[in-house]
Design a protein around this motif. Structure first.
Motif, PDB file in Angstrom:
ATOM      1  N   LEU A  20      21.468  10.083  34.168  1.00  0.00           N
ATOM      2  CA  LEU A  20      21.300  11.384  34.794  1.00  0.00           C
ATOM      3  C   LEU A  20      22.467  11.694  35.740  1.00  0.00           C
ATOM      4  O   LEU A  20      22.928  12.833  35.799  1.00  0.00           O
ATOM      5  N   ASP A  21      22.945  10.678  36.456  1.00  0.00           N
ATOM      6  CA  ASP A  21      24.120  10.876  37.314  1.00  0.00           C
ATOM      7  C   ASP A  21      25.326  11.307  36.489  1.00  0.00           C
ATOM      8  O   ASP A  21      26.069  12.214  36.874  1.00  0.00           O
ATOM      9  N   ASP A  22      25.503  10.644  35.361  1.00  0.00           N
ATOM     10  CA  ASP A  22      26.621  10.996  34.483  1.00  0.00           C
ATOM     11  C   ASP A  22      26.460  12.419  33.947  1.00  0.00           C
ATOM     12  O   ASP A  22      27.425  13.182  33.870  1.00  0.00           O
ATOM     13  N   MET A  23      25.237  12.764  33.577  1.00  0.00           N
ATOM     14  CA  MET A  23      24.980  14.113  33.073  1.00  0.00           C
ATOM     15  C   MET A  23      25.304  15.137  34.160  1.00  0.00           C
ATOM     16  O   MET A  23      25.902  16.180  33.880  1.00  0.00           O
ATOM     17  N   TYR A  24      24.926  14.833  35.382  1.00  0.00           N
ATOM     18  CA  TYR A  24      25.196  15.744  36.502  1.00  0.00           C
ATOM     19  C   TYR A  24      26.697  15.929  36.676  1.00  0.00           C
ATOM     20  O   TYR A  24      27.188  17.047  36.785  1.00  0.00           O
ATOM     21  N   ARG A  25      27.418  14.828  36.691  1.00  0.00           N
ATOM     22  CA  ARG A  25      28.868  14.904  36.877  1.00  0.00           C
ATOM     23  C   ARG A  25      29.546  15.655  35.732  1.00  0.00           C
ATOM     24  O   ARG A  25      30.487  16.418  35.961  1.00  0.00           O
ATOM     25  N   ASN A  26      29.101  15.418  34.525  1.00  0.00           N
ATOM     26  CA  ASN A  26      29.777  15.969  33.350  1.00  0.00           C
ATOM     27  C   ASN A  26      29.401  17.410  33.032  1.00  0.00           C
ATOM     28  O   ASN A  26      30.205  18.131  32.445  1.00  0.00           O
ATOM     29  N   HIS A  27      28.178  17.827  33.376  1.00  0.00           N
ATOM     30  CA  HIS A  27      27.703  19.098  32.838  1.00  0.00           C
ATOM     31  C   HIS A  27      27.173  20.098  33.863  1.00  0.00           C
ATOM     32  O   HIS A  27      26.791  21.201  33.483  1.00  0.00           O
ATOM     33  N   LYS A  28      27.147  19.749  35.137  1.00  0.00           N
ATOM     34  CA  LYS A  28      26.588  20.672  36.134  1.00  0.00           C
ATOM     35  C   LYS A  28      27.357  21.984  36.167  1.00  0.00           C
ATOM     36  O   LYS A  28      26.772  23.067  36.145  1.00  0.00           O
ATOM     37  N   ARG A  29      28.654  21.908  36.206  1.00  0.00           N
ATOM     38  CA  ARG A  29      29.483  23.119  36.290  1.00  0.00           C
ATOM     39  C   ARG A  29      29.251  24.030  35.086  1.00  0.00           C
ATOM     40  O   ARG A  29      29.068  25.234  35.229  1.00  0.00           O
ATOM     41  N   LEU A  33      27.615  27.913  35.114  1.00  0.00           N
ATOM     42  CA  LEU A  33      28.289  29.058  34.488  1.00  0.00           C
ATOM     43  C   LEU A  33      27.430  29.680  33.388  1.00  0.00           C
ATOM     44  O   LEU A  33      27.336  30.900  33.260  1.00  0.00           O
ATOM     45  N   PHE A  34      26.795  28.832  32.591  1.00  0.00           N
ATOM     46  CA  PHE A  34      25.923  29.286  31.506  1.00  0.00           C
ATOM     47  C   PHE A  34      24.771  30.131  32.054  1.00  0.00           C
ATOM     48  O   PHE A  34      24.491  31.226  31.556  1.00  0.00           O
ATOM     49  N   ILE A  35      24.120  29.647  33.098  1.00  0.00           N
ATOM     50  CA  ILE A  35      22.990  30.373  33.689  1.00  0.00           C
ATOM     51  C   ILE A  35      23.476  31.600  34.438  1.00  0.00           C
ATOM     52  O   ILE A  35      22.837  32.659  34.396  1.00  0.00           O
ATOM     53  N   ARG A  36      24.614  31.520  35.118  1.00  0.00           N
ATOM     54  CA  ARG A  36      25.146  32.672  35.855  1.00  0.00           C
ATOM     55  C   ARG A  36      25.351  33.865  34.920  1.00  0.00           C
ATOM     56  O   ARG A  36      25.063  35.005  35.270  1.00  0.00           O
ATOM     57  N   THR A  42      19.457  39.563  37.921  1.00  0.00           N
ATOM     58  CA  THR A  42      18.080  39.201  38.243  1.00  0.00           C
ATOM     59  C   THR A  42      17.869  38.847  39.700  1.00  0.00           C
ATOM     60  O   THR A  42      16.735  38.809  40.157  1.00  0.00           O
ATOM     61  N   GLY A  43      18.934  38.561  40.431  1.00  0.00           N
ATOM     62  CA  GLY A  43      18.787  38.134  41.814  1.00  0.00           C
ATOM     63  C   GLY A  43      18.417  36.670  41.942  1.00  0.00           C
ATOM     64  O   GLY A  43      18.106  36.186  43.021  1.00  0.00           O
ATOM     65  N   ILE A  44      18.451  35.943  40.838  1.00  0.00           N
ATOM     66  CA  ILE A  44      18.115  34.521  40.836  1.00  0.00           C
ATOM     67  C   ILE A  44      19.409  33.730  40.978  1.00  0.00           C
ATOM     68  O   ILE A  44      20.407  34.026  40.330  1.00  0.00           O
ATOM     69  N   ASP A  45      19.374  32.715  41.822  1.00  0.00           N
ATOM     70  CA  ASP A  45      20.554  31.891  42.070  1.00  0.00           C
ATOM     71  C   ASP A  45      20.713  30.857  40.953  1.00  0.00           C
ATOM     72  O   ASP A  45      19.817  30.025  40.761  1.00  0.00           O
ATOM     73  N   PRO A  46      21.826  30.889  40.220  1.00  0.00           N
ATOM     74  CA  PRO A  46      22.014  29.930  39.124  1.00  0.00           C
ATOM     75  C   PRO A  46      22.042  28.474  39.593  1.00  0.00           C
ATOM     76  O   PRO A  46      21.592  27.586  38.875  1.00  0.00           O
ATOM     77  N   GLU A  47      22.535  28.244  40.814  1.00  0.00           N
ATOM     78  CA  GLU A  47      22.549  26.878  41.353  1.00  0.00           C
ATOM     79  C   GLU A  47      21.116  26.339  41.477  1.00  0.00           C
ATOM     80  O   GLU A  47      20.865  25.168  41.196  1.00  0.00           O
ATOM     81  N   THR A  79      17.050  23.313  28.989  1.00  0.00           N
ATOM     82  CA  THR A  79      16.089  23.114  30.078  1.00  0.00           C
ATOM     83  C   THR A  79      16.301  24.164  31.167  1.00  0.00           C
ATOM     84  O   THR A  79      15.353  24.788  31.643  1.00  0.00           O
ATOM     85  N   ALA A  80      17.554  24.381  31.542  1.00  0.00           N
ATOM     86  CA  ALA A  80      17.862  25.379  32.571  1.00  0.00           C
ATOM     87  C   ALA A  80      17.491  26.781  32.090  1.00  0.00           C
ATOM     88  O   ALA A  80      16.944  27.585  32.857  1.00  0.00           O
ATOM     89  N   LEU A  81      17.768  27.087  30.832  1.00  0.00           N
ATOM     90  CA  LEU A  81      17.433  28.401  30.288  1.00  0.00           C
ATOM     91  C   LEU A  81      15.921  28.621  30.274  1.00  0.00           C
ATOM     92  O   LEU A  81      15.445  29.716  30.600  1.00  0.00           O
ATOM     93  N   ASN A  82      15.164  27.605  29.949  1.00  0.00           N
ATOM     94  CA  ASN A  82      13.698  27.716  29.969  1.00  0.00           C
ATOM     95  C   ASN A  82      13.185  27.969  31.389  1.00  0.00           C
ATOM     96  O   ASN A  82      12.261  28.770  31.595  1.00  0.00           O
ATOM     97  N   ILE A  83      13.769  27.312  32.357  1.00  0.00           N
ATOM     98  CA  ILE A  83      13.374  27.532  33.758  1.00  0.00           C
ATOM     99  C   ILE A  83      13.713  28.955  34.172  1.00  0.00           C
ATOM    100  O   ILE A  83      12.916  29.634  34.826  1.00  0.00           O
ATOM    101  N   LEU A  84      14.888  29.440  33.779  1.00  0.00           N
ATOM    102  CA  LEU A  84      15.272  30.821  34.080  1.00  0.00           C
ATOM    103  C   LEU A  84      14.279  31.796  33.459  1.00  0.00           C
ATOM    104  O   LEU A  84      13.824  32.737  34.123  1.00  0.00           O
TER     105      LEU A  84
END
Length: 192
Positions: A20-29, A33-36, A42-47, A79-84
């Motif tokens: 999960l740490d590796d996933m965070y480092r590799n794909h958070k950015r 951007l994808f969610i932004r 929508t007024g929802i913060d992508p972070e 996962t992020a898109l489903n949460i959005l």
């Protein structure tokens, strides 16, 4: 002092990192951007969405295992898109309720409420209580979980072991029932 070998801090960190740490480092950015791009108006913060996605992933056992996920970037983005989608759906439901179940009226704050408005609000609550008490117990609880406890449709569906569409239909029907109870059709015979 002992002559312990000096190990670089970065090598210790790499050894102790989880998938999960590796996933965070590799794909958070990329995820932000994808969610932004998808929540621009929508007024929802992508972070916040991406952070929630990582929290959800951290709770899953298969992400913590050494096997990991084959396409972890895609898994994170979905996962992020489903949460959005869940948050947008919830905000639409809240906007619908605010529009159709206007209990307070045009008042901005509680201090501006007049005694008449308080009485009218209590009457509206009595009407809502009566409308909801007419629902079967399970349907009423689904509605209350969704609207008052602010649980997602997915969470309510899991709790009652029913499909999400069923919960959505029940909540929508209950909202319509409450709306009709609060705003009964007029006895006007001049319908077109």
């Amino acid at each position: 002092m002992t002559d312990a070998p000096c190990v670089g801090l970065s090598s210790v960190r790499q050894r102790d990192r989880s998938p999960l740490d590796d996933m965070y480092r590799n794909h958070k950015r990329d995820a932000v951007l994808f969610i932004r791009r998808r929540c621009a108006r929508t007024g929802i913060d992508p972070e916040d969405i991406v952070q929630s996605a990582f929290e959800r992933l951290a709770a899953r056992q298969h992400v913590q295992s050494s096997a990991g996920i084959r396409k972890e970037r895609n898994f994170l983005l979905m996962t992020a898109l489903n949460i959005l989608r869940d948050q947008v759906r919830q905000s639409r439901t809240q906007a619908y309720m605010a529009h159709h179940l206007d209990l307070v009226g045009p008042f901005e704050t509680i201090e501006e409420l007049t005694p008449e408005a308080v009485v009218a609000g209590r009457r509206s609550l009595e009407i809502l209580d009566k409308a909801l008490s007419g629902l079967p117990a399970a349907r009423r609880q689904m509605f209350l979980d969704s609207q008052l406890e602010e649980k997602t449709i997915r969470d309510v569906a899991a709790k009652f072991n029913v499909p999400r569409t069923t919960v959505h239909d029940i909540v929508t029907a209950a909202l319509r029932s409450c709306s009709r109870a609060l705003n009964p059709p007029s006895d006007d015979f001049s319908r077109s």
